[in-house]
Design an enzyme around this catalytic site. Sequence first.
Site, PDB file in Angstrom:
ATOM      1  N   GLU A  84       0.838  -1.214   0.000  1.00 25.68           N
ATOM      2  CA  GLU A  84       0.000   0.000   0.000  1.00 25.68           C
ATOM      3  C   GLU A  84       0.868   1.258   0.000  1.00 25.68           C
ATOM      4  O   GLU A  84       0.804   2.088   0.917  1.00 25.68           O
ATOM      5  CB  GLU A  84      -0.955  -0.012   1.199  1.00 25.68           C
ATOM      6  CG  GLU A  84      -2.000  -1.100   1.099  1.00 25.68           C
ATOM      7  CD  GLU A  84      -3.077  -1.036   2.191  1.00 25.68           C
ATOM      8  OE1 GLU A  84      -2.851  -0.390   3.213  1.00 25.68           O
ATOM      9  OE2 GLU A  84      -4.141  -1.634   2.001  1.00 25.68           O
ATOM     10  N   GLU A 124      -5.421  -8.337  -1.101  1.00 23.42           N
ATOM     11  CA  GLU A 124      -6.091  -8.196   0.202  1.00 23.42           C
ATOM     12  C   GLU A 124      -7.550  -7.861  -0.022  1.00 23.42           C
ATOM     13  O   GLU A 124      -7.875  -6.974  -0.825  1.00 23.42           O
ATOM     14  CB  GLU A 124      -5.488  -7.057   1.035  1.00 23.42           C
ATOM     15  CG  GLU A 124      -4.137  -7.336   1.615  1.00 23.42           C
ATOM     16  CD  GLU A 124      -3.650  -6.232   2.542  1.00 23.42           C
ATOM     17  OE1 GLU A 124      -4.498  -5.567   3.181  1.00 23.42           O
ATOM     18  OE2 GLU A 124      -2.426  -6.042   2.615  1.00 23.42           O
TER      19      GLU A 124
HETATM   20  C1  BG6 Z   1      -4.338  -3.080   4.802  1.00 26.93           C
HETATM   21  C2  BG6 Z   1      -2.995  -3.525   5.284  1.00 26.93           C
HETATM   22  O1  BG6 Z   1      -4.382  -1.712   4.934  1.00 26.93           O
HETATM   23  O2  BG6 Z   1      -5.470  -3.438   5.505  1.00 26.93           O
HETATM   24  C3  BG6 Z   1      -3.009  -4.616   6.319  1.00 26.93           C
HETATM   25  O3  BG6 Z   1      -2.137  -3.858   4.226  1.00 26.93           O
HETATM   26  C4  BG6 Z   1      -4.179  -4.408   7.255  1.00 26.93           C
HETATM   27  O4  BG6 Z   1      -1.774  -4.648   6.960  1.00 26.93           O
HETATM   28  C5  BG6 Z   1      -5.467  -4.475   6.448  1.00 26.93           C
HETATM   29  O5  BG6 Z   1      -4.207  -5.261   8.335  1.00 26.93           O
HETATM   30  C6  BG6 Z   1      -6.743  -4.365   7.263  1.00 26.93           C
HETATM   31  O6  BG6 Z   1      -6.681  -3.250   8.095  1.00 26.93           O
HETATM   32  P1  BG6 Z   1      -6.922  -3.371   9.661  1.00 26.93           P
HETATM   33  O7  BG6 Z   1      -6.661  -2.028  10.192  1.00 26.93           O
HETATM   34  O8  BG6 Z   1      -8.324  -3.803   9.815  1.00 26.93           O
HETATM   35  O9  BG6 Z   1      -5.961  -4.381  10.140  1.00 26.93           O
END
Ligand code: BG6
Length: 461
Positions: free
Chosen positions: A172, A360
């Site tokens: 990201e 993701e």
């Molecule tokens: C993304 C990241 O922003 O979202 C992860 O690459 C992160 O590291 C994921 O865990 C979900 O966000 P969060 O804050 O719910 O863990």
Amino acid sequence: MTHFPDNFLWGGAIAANQVEGAFDRDGKGLSTSDMLPNGILSPHQSREERTPGIKDLAIDFYNRYPEDIALFKEMGFNCLRLSIAWSRIFPNGDDEAPNEAGLAYYHKIFDELACHDITPFVTLSHYEMPYALTERYNGWGDRHLIGFFERYARTVFEAYKDKVKLWLTFNEINMSLHAPFTGVGLPEGASEQQIYQAIHHQLVASARAVRLCHDIVPNARIGNMLLGAITYPYNCNPDDVIAAMNENNKWLFFGDVQTRGKYPGYMLRYFRDQGIDIAMEDGDLDELAQASVDFISFSYYASGCASADPKQKEVGNIVDSVPNPYLEKSEWGWLIDPKGLRILLNFLYDRYQKPLFIVENGLGARDDVLHTGEINDDYRIAYLNDHLVQAREAILDGVDLMGFTSWGPIDLVSNSTAQMSKRYGFIYVDRHDDGSGTLERSRKKSFEWYKKVIASNGAAL
Ligand code: BG6
């Protein structure tokens, strides 16, 4: 007919600092993530102030990886996205020689994955860098970081060239605009001038890593990683459309440089308008031009909305957005928009004409464990099912999609808030926000669902 390609990569994505624990073991140095015990939305601590946090042990993947990888295999994963903690390999970032114990650790992980025929997909830097680099050099604000990152990238490409063929540079990369300490190691109050200067150094380092990867690792592919923050106009007023265009340009800028190899005109204009002056050295622009990524990867959790009307209040955590009346929100306020994934896939494919990878996607939610031990996470199944259906639509639209790695296939520590209670996993981990719990793993209802989806190559959706 499933519509997912035969060689589609199915799996999950984890990050070292959110799963491994062992924050000070076997020669590892402190990382920037270790200075954020309350997550990236809170201010970072200094070395003297540092207090223990839940990430210090996380889910103990450092020791429990054989069990966890076996569970991934049971679900049918043919791919696992994971990251290397830079500070395990170079504890201070500017060390002359790597930490052999750190290199040995990831050899064990890649060997374990190989035993299970799971393709490792490795992010070089997932929201962490050696903390000492922020103390001694002001993070990516200092040009020396390019050389330190190059040394790190060269070291791991050489070490793992026979084991890892799929790589990503920075997780990201556009997040630096929202969380400068996490993204580029600058203090929370850094100015735009400082942040974009640091980003320039990071983009040159990313380009260098792409070139090195192609030189060192035979048959490797290396991509970039964007937070896919697709933003809609709040309504059809052209001013709102321009507001949305400007929002989208903020993150597309990174993809444009990493793919098209040059600073786009809209960004040069933004720099002029804001009085931002980026110091570059001879050769920087050539390096950017010569290192286009092989594929584009991105995270997708939510879409956003932009309005030119100042009365429309922005909300959200991490990335702000005007509320979208057509969409529901997660418990953590993230807008749920499966069709946004199809729109984003088409948008990126049309723009770059390179293969895409969803690295993701998932729903952070609280889970209840019934007295029988069951966890009926139908909400998670619904979220992922709806998003995968839209990914399939995009493939039918002609998008070249390499794979899907859902975020946090095993519960892990949340990045934004450092909570265990914000769970994404198919696998439950008995650990809680106060640090209690046995760390025992168990299968949620979604475990069987994802297994069927993978076994049917998406036909079970
Ligand atoms: C993304 C990241 O922003 O979202 C992860 O690459 C992160 O590291 C994921 O865990 C979900 O966000 P969060 O804050 O719910 O863990």
